[in-house]
Design an enzyme around this catalytic site. Structure first.
Site, PDB file in Angstrom:
ATOM      1  N   ASP A 240       0.860  -1.168   0.000  1.00  0.00           N
ATOM      2  CA  ASP A 240       0.000   0.000   0.000  1.00  0.00           C
ATOM      3  C   ASP A 240       0.902   1.225   0.000  1.00  0.00           C
ATOM      4  O   ASP A 240       2.075   1.159   0.388  1.00  0.00           O
ATOM      5  CB  ASP A 240      -0.895  -0.024   1.238  1.00  0.00           C
ATOM      6  CG  ASP A 240      -1.823   1.175   1.301  1.00  0.00           C
ATOM      7  OD1 ASP A 240      -2.410   1.519   0.263  1.00  0.00           O
ATOM      8  OD2 ASP A 240      -1.939   1.771   2.385  1.00  0.00           O
ATOM      9  N   ASP A 242      -0.007   5.216   0.772  1.00  0.00           N
ATOM     10  CA  ASP A 242      -0.173   6.198   1.846  1.00  0.00           C
ATOM     11  C   ASP A 242      -0.331   5.487   3.191  1.00  0.00           C
ATOM     12  O   ASP A 242      -1.209   4.638   3.372  1.00  0.00           O
ATOM     13  CB  ASP A 242      -1.402   7.073   1.573  1.00  0.00           C
ATOM     14  CG  ASP A 242      -1.292   7.808   0.250  1.00  0.00           C
ATOM     15  OD1 ASP A 242      -0.164   8.137  -0.155  1.00  0.00           O
ATOM     16  OD2 ASP A 242      -2.332   8.039  -0.394  1.00  0.00           O
ATOM     17  N   CYS A 321      -6.431   2.912  -8.111  1.00  0.00           N
ATOM     18  CA  CYS A 321      -7.870   2.892  -8.365  1.00  0.00           C
ATOM     19  C   CYS A 321      -8.451   4.270  -8.082  1.00  0.00           C
ATOM     20  O   CYS A 321      -8.528   4.683  -6.920  1.00  0.00           O
ATOM     21  CB  CYS A 321      -8.567   1.846  -7.499  1.00  0.00           C
ATOM     22  SG  CYS A 321     -10.357   1.835  -7.782  1.00  0.00           S
ATOM     23  N   ASP A 366      -1.698  -0.963   5.797  1.00  0.00           N
ATOM     24  CA  ASP A 366      -1.971  -0.421   7.123  1.00  0.00           C
ATOM     25  C   ASP A 366      -3.456  -0.413   7.465  1.00  0.00           C
ATOM     26  O   ASP A 366      -3.845   0.145   8.499  1.00  0.00           O
ATOM     27  CB  ASP A 366      -1.395   0.993   7.260  1.00  0.00           C
ATOM     28  CG  ASP A 366      -2.059   1.994   6.318  1.00  0.00           C
ATOM     29  OD1 ASP A 366      -2.572   1.571   5.267  1.00  0.00           O
ATOM     30  OD2 ASP A 366      -2.049   3.198   6.631  1.00  0.00           O
TER      31      ASP A 366
END
Length: 419
Positions: A240, A242, A321, A366
Protein backbone atom coordinates in the site's frame (compact mmCIF):
# COMPACT_ATOMS: atom_id res chain seq x y z
CA UNK A 1 18.93 9.18 -11.75
CA UNK A 2 20.33 7.10 -14.61
CA UNK A 3 17.55 6.39 -17.11
CA UNK A 4 19.51 4.97 -20.05
CA UNK A 5 20.49 1.34 -20.58
CA UNK A 6 22.73 0.36 -23.50
CA UNK A 7 22.95 -3.24 -24.71
CA UNK A 8 25.70 -4.63 -26.92
CA UNK A 9 23.99 -6.95 -29.40
CA UNK A 10 26.51 -7.04 -32.25
CA UNK A 11 28.39 -10.29 -31.62
CA UNK A 12 28.47 -13.10 -34.17
CA UNK A 13 27.92 -16.06 -31.85
CA UNK A 14 30.22 -18.31 -33.86
CA UNK A 15 30.34 -21.02 -31.18
CA UNK A 16 26.64 -21.65 -31.67
CA UNK A 17 27.21 -22.70 -35.26
CA UNK A 18 24.15 -22.95 -37.49
CA UNK A 19 21.88 -21.51 -34.79
CA UNK A 20 23.31 -18.04 -35.35
CA UNK A 21 23.92 -18.20 -39.09
CA UNK A 22 20.80 -16.16 -39.81
CA UNK A 23 19.80 -15.01 -36.30
CA UNK A 24 21.80 -12.72 -33.98
CA UNK A 25 22.64 -14.54 -30.76
CA UNK A 26 20.54 -12.29 -28.46
CA UNK A 27 17.50 -12.92 -30.68
CA UNK A 28 17.49 -16.68 -30.14
CA UNK A 29 14.27 -17.86 -28.54
CA UNK A 30 14.38 -19.31 -25.04
CA UNK A 31 10.69 -20.19 -25.07
CA UNK A 32 8.02 -19.93 -27.76
CA UNK A 33 7.73 -16.28 -28.79
CA UNK A 34 10.23 -15.06 -26.16
CA UNK A 35 13.72 -14.05 -27.26
CA UNK A 36 16.68 -13.92 -24.89
CA UNK A 37 16.93 -10.18 -25.53
CA UNK A 38 13.30 -9.74 -24.48
CA UNK A 39 14.23 -10.96 -21.01
CA UNK A 40 17.13 -8.51 -20.74
CA UNK A 41 15.04 -5.56 -21.89
CA UNK A 42 12.23 -6.34 -19.48
CA UNK A 43 14.75 -6.46 -16.63
CA UNK A 44 16.04 -3.03 -17.59
CA UNK A 45 12.57 -1.58 -18.04
CA UNK A 46 11.25 -2.78 -14.70
CA UNK A 47 14.23 -1.19 -12.96
CA UNK A 48 13.18 2.17 -14.36
CA UNK A 49 15.51 2.52 -17.35
CA UNK A 50 13.20 4.28 -19.78
CA UNK A 51 15.63 4.84 -22.69
CA UNK A 52 17.03 1.57 -24.03
CA UNK A 53 19.64 1.69 -26.78
CA UNK A 54 20.68 -1.42 -28.69
CA UNK A 55 24.08 -1.27 -30.37
CA UNK A 56 23.74 -3.72 -33.27
CA UNK A 57 26.29 -5.09 -35.71
CA UNK A 58 26.17 -8.63 -37.10
CA UNK A 59 22.73 -9.15 -38.69
CA UNK A 60 21.78 -5.79 -37.28
CA UNK A 61 18.90 -5.37 -39.71
CA UNK A 62 17.05 -8.11 -37.81
CA UNK A 63 17.53 -6.32 -34.52
CA UNK A 64 16.42 -3.04 -36.05
CA UNK A 65 13.34 -4.51 -37.67
CA UNK A 66 12.12 -6.17 -34.47
CA UNK A 67 13.07 -3.67 -31.79
CA UNK A 68 13.55 -0.15 -33.15
CA UNK A 69 10.70 2.01 -31.88
CA UNK A 70 9.23 -0.64 -29.57
CA UNK A 71 7.95 0.19 -26.12
CA UNK A 72 8.57 -2.39 -23.39
CA UNK A 73 6.79 -1.64 -20.14
CA UNK A 74 7.45 2.12 -20.01
CA UNK A 75 10.77 2.01 -21.86
CA UNK A 76 11.35 3.14 -25.45
CA UNK A 77 13.82 1.12 -27.51
CA UNK A 78 16.18 2.50 -30.14
CA UNK A 79 18.60 0.62 -32.38
CA UNK A 80 21.93 1.99 -33.62
CA UNK A 81 23.78 -0.09 -36.22
CA UNK A 82 27.52 0.22 -36.56
CA UNK A 83 28.67 0.39 -40.23
CA UNK A 84 31.44 -2.15 -39.71
CA UNK A 85 32.72 -4.31 -36.82
CA UNK A 86 34.27 -1.90 -34.31
CA UNK A 87 34.49 -3.92 -31.11
CA UNK A 88 32.55 -3.05 -27.96
CA UNK A 89 34.48 0.18 -27.47
CA UNK A 90 34.17 1.30 -31.07
CA UNK A 91 30.43 0.59 -31.06
CA UNK A 92 30.04 2.77 -27.98
CA UNK A 93 32.04 5.59 -29.58
CA UNK A 94 29.91 5.37 -32.72
CA UNK A 95 26.79 5.93 -30.59
CA UNK A 96 28.29 8.89 -28.70
CA UNK A 97 25.70 11.44 -29.79
CA UNK A 98 22.91 9.25 -28.44
CA UNK A 99 24.42 8.65 -25.01
CA UNK A 100 23.42 10.29 -21.74
CA UNK A 101 26.08 11.71 -19.40
CA UNK A 102 25.76 8.48 -17.37
CA UNK A 103 24.24 5.15 -18.41
CA UNK A 104 24.21 1.43 -17.72
CA UNK A 105 25.73 -0.87 -20.33
CA UNK A 106 25.37 -4.65 -20.59
CA UNK A 107 26.22 -7.53 -22.85
CA UNK A 108 23.26 -8.74 -24.89
CA UNK A 109 24.12 -12.42 -24.61
CA UNK A 110 24.26 -12.88 -20.81
CA UNK A 111 21.75 -12.59 -18.00
CA UNK A 112 22.92 -11.42 -14.58
CA UNK A 113 20.00 -11.09 -12.19
CA UNK A 114 20.49 -8.50 -9.48
CA UNK A 115 19.19 -5.12 -8.42
CA UNK A 116 20.36 -2.95 -11.31
CA UNK A 117 19.61 0.21 -9.34
CA UNK A 118 22.21 -0.84 -6.78
CA UNK A 119 24.81 -0.73 -9.56
CA UNK A 120 23.52 2.55 -11.01
CA UNK A 121 23.99 4.70 -7.93
CA UNK A 122 25.96 7.93 -8.59
CA UNK A 123 29.62 7.42 -9.47
CA UNK A 124 32.11 9.05 -7.15
CA UNK A 125 34.13 12.00 -8.35
CA UNK A 126 37.06 10.73 -10.38
CA UNK A 127 35.40 7.37 -11.13
CA UNK A 128 34.39 6.70 -14.75
CA UNK A 129 32.85 3.24 -14.54
CA UNK A 130 31.65 0.55 -12.16
CA UNK A 131 31.62 -3.18 -12.96
CA UNK A 132 29.12 -5.68 -11.59
CA UNK A 133 31.23 -8.54 -10.26
CA UNK A 134 30.24 -12.14 -9.66
CA UNK A 135 32.14 -14.70 -7.58
CA UNK A 136 32.45 -18.11 -9.20
CA UNK A 137 34.06 -21.29 -7.89
CA UNK A 138 36.05 -21.87 -11.09
CA UNK A 139 37.35 -18.66 -12.74
CA UNK A 140 39.67 -20.47 -15.16
CA UNK A 141 37.29 -20.03 -18.12
CA UNK A 142 36.66 -16.35 -17.46
CA UNK A 143 39.67 -14.61 -16.03
CA UNK A 144 39.50 -12.77 -12.74
CA UNK A 145 39.06 -9.24 -11.45
CA UNK A 146 41.29 -7.96 -8.66
CA UNK A 147 39.49 -5.74 -6.15
CA UNK A 148 40.87 -3.63 -3.33
CA UNK A 149 38.08 -2.06 -1.34
CA UNK A 150 35.70 -0.80 -3.99
CA UNK A 151 38.39 -0.18 -6.63
CA UNK A 152 39.31 -2.56 -9.42
CA UNK A 153 43.10 -2.68 -9.50
CA UNK A 154 43.76 -5.31 -12.13
CA UNK A 155 42.63 -8.18 -14.33
CA UNK A 156 43.95 -11.72 -14.65
CA UNK A 157 43.56 -13.46 -18.00
CA UNK A 158 41.70 -16.74 -18.14
CA UNK A 159 43.95 -19.70 -17.47
CA UNK A 160 43.73 -23.24 -16.20
CA UNK A 161 46.05 -22.11 -13.39
CA UNK A 162 43.36 -19.87 -11.87
CA UNK A 163 41.84 -21.46 -8.79
CA UNK A 164 38.64 -20.22 -7.22
CA UNK A 165 36.63 -18.83 -5.78
CA UNK A 166 37.35 -15.52 -7.53
CA UNK A 167 35.48 -12.51 -8.81
CA UNK A 168 34.79 -12.23 -12.52
CA UNK A 169 33.37 -9.50 -14.74
CA UNK A 170 29.60 -9.98 -14.87
CA UNK A 171 29.16 -8.00 -18.10
CA UNK A 172 27.04 -5.18 -16.65
CA UNK A 173 28.45 -1.69 -16.06
CA UNK A 174 27.52 1.78 -14.85
CA UNK A 175 29.47 4.27 -16.95
CA UNK A 176 30.17 7.95 -17.40
CA UNK A 177 30.33 9.28 -20.92
CA UNK A 178 33.88 10.46 -20.22
CA UNK A 179 34.91 6.83 -20.83
CA UNK A 180 34.75 7.79 -24.51
CA UNK A 181 37.87 9.94 -24.00
CA UNK A 182 39.82 6.67 -24.02
CA UNK A 183 38.28 5.40 -27.27
CA UNK A 184 39.46 6.67 -30.66
CA UNK A 185 38.77 3.66 -32.86
CA UNK A 186 37.87 -0.03 -32.86
CA UNK A 187 38.69 -1.59 -29.49
CA UNK A 188 37.31 -3.62 -26.64
CA UNK A 189 35.86 -2.03 -23.52
CA UNK A 190 36.85 -5.08 -21.49
CA UNK A 191 40.44 -5.61 -22.65
CA UNK A 192 41.50 -2.12 -23.77
CA UNK A 193 39.54 0.46 -21.78
CA UNK A 194 38.94 -1.09 -18.37
CA UNK A 195 42.61 -1.93 -17.68
CA UNK A 196 43.52 1.72 -18.36
CA UNK A 197 40.78 2.95 -16.05
CA UNK A 198 41.95 0.53 -13.35
CA UNK A 199 45.54 1.73 -13.67
CA UNK A 200 44.33 5.32 -13.25
CA UNK A 201 42.17 4.50 -10.20
CA UNK A 202 38.96 5.34 -12.08
CA UNK A 203 37.24 1.94 -12.05
CA UNK A 204 35.01 0.59 -9.29
CA UNK A 205 33.73 -2.92 -8.72
CA UNK A 206 30.65 -3.97 -6.84
CA UNK A 207 29.84 -7.57 -6.03
CA UNK A 208 26.43 -9.13 -6.67
CA UNK A 209 25.39 -12.75 -6.14
CA UNK A 210 22.43 -13.27 -8.47
CA UNK A 211 21.78 -15.89 -11.10
CA UNK A 212 24.28 -15.62 -13.95
CA UNK A 213 24.21 -17.33 -17.34
CA UNK A 214 25.25 -16.56 -20.87
CA UNK A 215 24.13 -18.26 -24.09
CA UNK A 216 27.48 -18.45 -25.86
CA UNK A 217 27.65 -22.23 -26.12
CA UNK A 218 25.08 -24.87 -27.09
CA UNK A 219 24.97 -26.26 -23.55
CA UNK A 220 24.50 -22.84 -21.93
CA UNK A 221 21.79 -21.96 -24.44
CA UNK A 222 20.08 -25.21 -23.50
CA UNK A 223 20.36 -24.24 -19.84
CA UNK A 224 18.82 -20.86 -20.59
CA UNK A 225 15.88 -22.53 -22.30
CA UNK A 226 15.40 -24.91 -19.38
CA UNK A 227 15.87 -22.45 -16.53
CA UNK A 228 14.98 -18.88 -17.47
CA UNK A 229 11.26 -19.29 -18.31
CA UNK A 230 10.62 -20.73 -14.85
CA UNK A 231 12.85 -18.20 -13.12
CA UNK A 232 10.85 -15.39 -14.63
CA UNK A 233 7.86 -16.12 -12.48
CA UNK A 234 8.34 -13.55 -9.78
CA UNK A 235 7.61 -13.35 -6.11
CA UNK A 236 6.18 -9.94 -5.30
CA UNK A 237 5.90 -7.55 -2.38
CA UNK A 238 2.64 -5.65 -2.84
CA UNK A 239 2.74 -2.41 -0.87
CA UNK A 240 0.00 0.00 0.00
CA UNK A 241 1.21 3.57 -0.53
CA UNK A 242 -0.17 6.20 1.85
CA UNK A 243 0.53 5.20 5.42
CA UNK A 244 3.03 2.50 4.49
CA UNK A 245 5.60 4.07 2.19
CA UNK A 246 4.78 7.74 2.74
CA UNK A 247 2.97 9.71 5.41
CA UNK A 248 -0.68 10.18 4.60
CA UNK A 249 -1.51 13.87 4.81
CA UNK A 250 -4.90 13.48 3.14
CA UNK A 251 -5.07 13.23 -0.65
CA UNK A 252 -1.27 13.38 -0.82
CA UNK A 253 -0.24 13.99 -4.42
CA UNK A 254 2.31 16.80 -4.72
CA UNK A 255 5.97 15.71 -5.01
CA UNK A 256 6.99 18.41 -2.52
CA UNK A 257 4.70 16.74 0.05
CA UNK A 258 6.42 13.35 -0.26
CA UNK A 259 7.62 12.34 3.21
CA UNK A 260 8.77 8.76 3.58
CA UNK A 261 7.79 6.71 6.60
CA UNK A 262 10.62 5.58 8.87
CA UNK A 263 12.80 3.00 7.11
CA UNK A 264 10.70 2.97 3.94
CA UNK A 265 13.56 3.57 1.50
CA UNK A 266 15.72 0.92 3.18
CA UNK A 267 12.76 -1.47 3.11
CA UNK A 268 12.26 -1.06 -0.63
CA UNK A 269 15.98 -1.61 -1.22
CA UNK A 270 15.85 -4.74 0.93
CA UNK A 271 12.96 -6.11 -1.11
CA UNK A 272 14.77 -5.25 -4.37
CA UNK A 273 17.90 -7.04 -3.19
CA UNK A 274 15.82 -10.09 -2.26
CA UNK A 275 14.87 -10.40 -5.93
CA UNK A 276 11.21 -9.56 -5.34
CA UNK A 277 9.09 -7.35 -7.50
CA UNK A 278 7.91 -4.30 -5.57
CA UNK A 279 4.48 -3.17 -6.72
CA UNK A 280 2.37 -0.43 -5.17
CA UNK A 281 -1.40 -0.94 -5.09
CA UNK A 282 -3.20 2.19 -3.93
CA UNK A 283 -6.74 3.55 -3.76
CA UNK A 284 -6.70 7.09 -5.14
CA UNK A 285 -10.21 8.41 -4.62
CA UNK A 286 -8.81 11.95 -4.72
CA UNK A 287 -8.68 11.63 -8.50
CA UNK A 288 -12.32 10.66 -8.68
CA UNK A 289 -13.24 13.50 -6.33
CA UNK A 290 -11.43 16.07 -8.45
CA UNK A 291 -8.74 16.88 -5.88
CA UNK A 292 -6.00 16.16 -8.43
CA UNK A 293 -5.55 14.39 -11.75
CA UNK A 294 -3.89 11.18 -12.92
CA UNK A 295 -0.96 13.23 -14.24
CA UNK A 296 -0.41 14.66 -10.74
CA UNK A 297 -0.40 11.18 -9.26
CA UNK A 298 2.09 9.95 -11.86
CA UNK A 299 4.38 12.89 -11.11
CA UNK A 300 4.25 11.89 -7.44
CA UNK A 301 5.17 8.31 -8.32
CA UNK A 302 8.02 9.50 -10.53
CA UNK A 303 9.30 11.55 -7.61
CA UNK A 304 9.22 8.46 -5.42
CA UNK A 305 11.38 6.51 -7.85
CA UNK A 306 13.77 9.43 -8.31
CA UNK A 307 14.37 9.58 -4.58
CA UNK A 308 14.68 5.82 -4.34
CA UNK A 309 17.25 5.64 -7.16
CA UNK A 310 20.14 7.35 -5.39
CA UNK A 311 20.33 4.72 -2.62
CA UNK A 312 19.86 1.96 -5.21
CA UNK A 313 16.17 1.11 -4.85
CA UNK A 314 13.10 1.18 -7.10
CA UNK A 315 9.41 0.38 -7.35
CA UNK A 316 8.66 -1.83 -10.34
CA UNK A 317 5.12 -0.69 -10.98
CA UNK A 318 2.18 1.28 -9.57
CA UNK A 319 -1.46 0.19 -9.75
CA UNK A 320 -4.10 2.69 -8.65
CA UNK A 321 -7.87 2.89 -8.37
CA UNK A 322 -9.46 6.33 -8.92
CA UNK A 323 -13.02 4.98 -8.76
CA UNK A 324 -15.39 5.78 -5.91
CA UNK A 325 -19.13 5.67 -5.45
CA UNK A 326 -19.12 9.35 -4.39
CA UNK A 327 -16.77 10.58 -7.13
CA UNK A 328 -17.51 14.05 -8.46
CA UNK A 329 -15.85 13.27 -11.81
CA UNK A 330 -18.46 11.34 -13.77
CA UNK A 331 -16.15 8.81 -15.40
CA UNK A 332 -14.84 7.72 -12.00
CA UNK A 333 -18.22 7.38 -10.26
CA UNK A 334 -18.49 3.62 -9.85
CA UNK A 335 -19.82 1.81 -6.81
CA UNK A 336 -17.74 -1.13 -5.57
CA UNK A 337 -15.30 -1.08 -8.49
CA UNK A 338 -13.35 -4.34 -8.79
CA UNK A 339 -10.06 -2.47 -8.32
CA UNK A 340 -11.01 -0.55 -5.20
CA UNK A 341 -9.68 -2.27 -2.10
CA UNK A 342 -10.93 -4.36 -0.37
CA UNK A 343 -11.64 -5.82 -3.82
CA UNK A 344 -8.63 -7.65 -5.27
CA UNK A 345 -8.69 -6.28 -8.84
CA UNK A 346 -5.38 -4.40 -8.75
CA UNK A 347 -3.50 -7.38 -7.32
CA UNK A 348 -5.06 -9.80 -9.78
CA UNK A 349 -4.14 -7.61 -12.74
CA UNK A 350 -0.58 -7.33 -11.50
CA UNK A 351 -0.35 -11.10 -11.05
CA UNK A 352 -1.30 -11.54 -14.70
CA UNK A 353 0.78 -8.66 -16.08
CA UNK A 354 3.98 -9.66 -14.26
CA UNK A 355 3.71 -13.50 -14.14
CA UNK A 356 3.66 -13.39 -10.33
CA UNK A 357 3.81 -16.50 -8.18
CA UNK A 358 1.24 -15.74 -5.48
CA UNK A 359 2.67 -18.47 -3.25
CA UNK A 360 5.89 -16.47 -2.88
CA UNK A 361 4.19 -13.08 -2.62
CA UNK A 362 2.70 -10.96 0.13
CA UNK A 363 0.97 -7.66 0.82
CA UNK A 364 1.93 -5.01 3.37
CA UNK A 365 -0.81 -2.55 4.24
CA UNK A 366 -1.97 -0.42 7.12
CA UNK A 367 -5.71 -1.06 6.86
CA UNK A 368 -8.02 -4.03 7.15
CA UNK A 369 -9.12 -3.35 3.56
CA UNK A 370 -5.55 -4.08 2.43
CA UNK A 371 -5.61 -7.41 4.25
CA UNK A 372 -8.97 -8.36 2.77
CA UNK A 373 -7.80 -7.44 -0.72
CA UNK A 374 -4.71 -9.62 -0.28
CA UNK A 375 -6.73 -12.56 1.04
CA UNK A 376 -9.15 -12.38 -1.87
CA UNK A 377 -6.21 -12.42 -4.30
CA UNK A 378 -4.68 -15.44 -2.58
CA UNK A 379 -1.74 -13.44 -1.24
CA UNK A 380 -0.50 -13.41 2.36
CA UNK A 381 -1.31 -10.13 4.10
CA UNK A 382 0.76 -8.39 6.79
CA UNK A 383 -0.66 -5.45 8.74
CA UNK A 384 1.82 -2.62 9.31
CA UNK A 385 0.96 -0.54 12.38
CA UNK A 386 3.80 1.96 12.17
CA UNK A 387 7.41 1.97 13.29
CA UNK A 388 10.48 1.21 11.21
CA UNK A 389 9.25 -0.33 7.95
CA UNK A 390 12.67 -1.81 7.22
CA UNK A 391 12.62 -3.69 10.53
CA UNK A 392 9.14 -4.93 9.66
CA UNK A 393 10.27 -6.15 6.23
CA UNK A 394 13.48 -7.67 7.56
CA UNK A 395 11.57 -9.71 10.13
CA UNK A 396 9.08 -10.79 7.47
CA UNK A 397 11.76 -11.98 5.07
CA UNK A 398 13.68 -13.84 7.76
CA UNK A 399 10.68 -15.52 9.41
CA UNK A 400 11.03 -19.28 9.53
CA UNK A 401 7.58 -19.79 8.06
CA UNK A 402 7.98 -17.19 5.35
CA UNK A 403 7.06 -18.52 1.89
CA UNK A 404 9.53 -16.07 0.38
CA UNK A 405 12.92 -17.72 0.06
CA UNK A 406 13.87 -15.96 -3.16
CA UNK A 407 12.25 -13.45 -5.43
CA UNK A 408 12.35 -15.74 -8.45
CA UNK A 409 11.34 -19.30 -9.06
CA UNK A 410 14.11 -21.84 -9.13
CA UNK A 411 17.40 -21.98 -7.30
CA UNK A 412 19.44 -18.82 -7.14
CA UNK A 413 23.06 -18.74 -8.13
CA UNK A 414 24.89 -20.72 -10.72
CA UNK A 415 27.29 -19.27 -13.24
CA UNK A 416 28.20 -20.17 -16.74
CA UNK A 417 29.74 -17.81 -19.21
CA UNK A 418 31.81 -18.17 -22.32
CA UNK A 419 34.42 -15.44 -22.57
Amino acid sequence: MIRQAVFLVGGKGTRLGELTRDVPKPLLEISPGVRFLDVLLEEAARHGFSDIVLLAGHLGESVQQIYDGRVMRNAKVRVIREPAPMGTGGALRYAAESLDPAFVMANGDSLFEFNLRALATPLKEGVSARIALREVPDPSRYGAVQLEGDRVVGFVEKSSDLKGPMLINGGVYAMSINVLDLIDGPCSIETDVFPRLAAEGRLEGRRFDGYFLDIGLPNTLARARAEIPERHRFGCAFLDRDGVLNHDNGYTHRPEDLTWTLGAIRAVRRLNDAGLLVIVVTNQAGIGKGRYGEADMRAFHEAMNRELAEPGAHIDDFYFCPYHENATVDCYRVANHEDRKPNPGMLLRAVKDWRIDVGRSFMIGDKDTDMESAARAGVAGHLYKGGDLDDFVSALLSANDSPVTAGRAGARGGASRNS
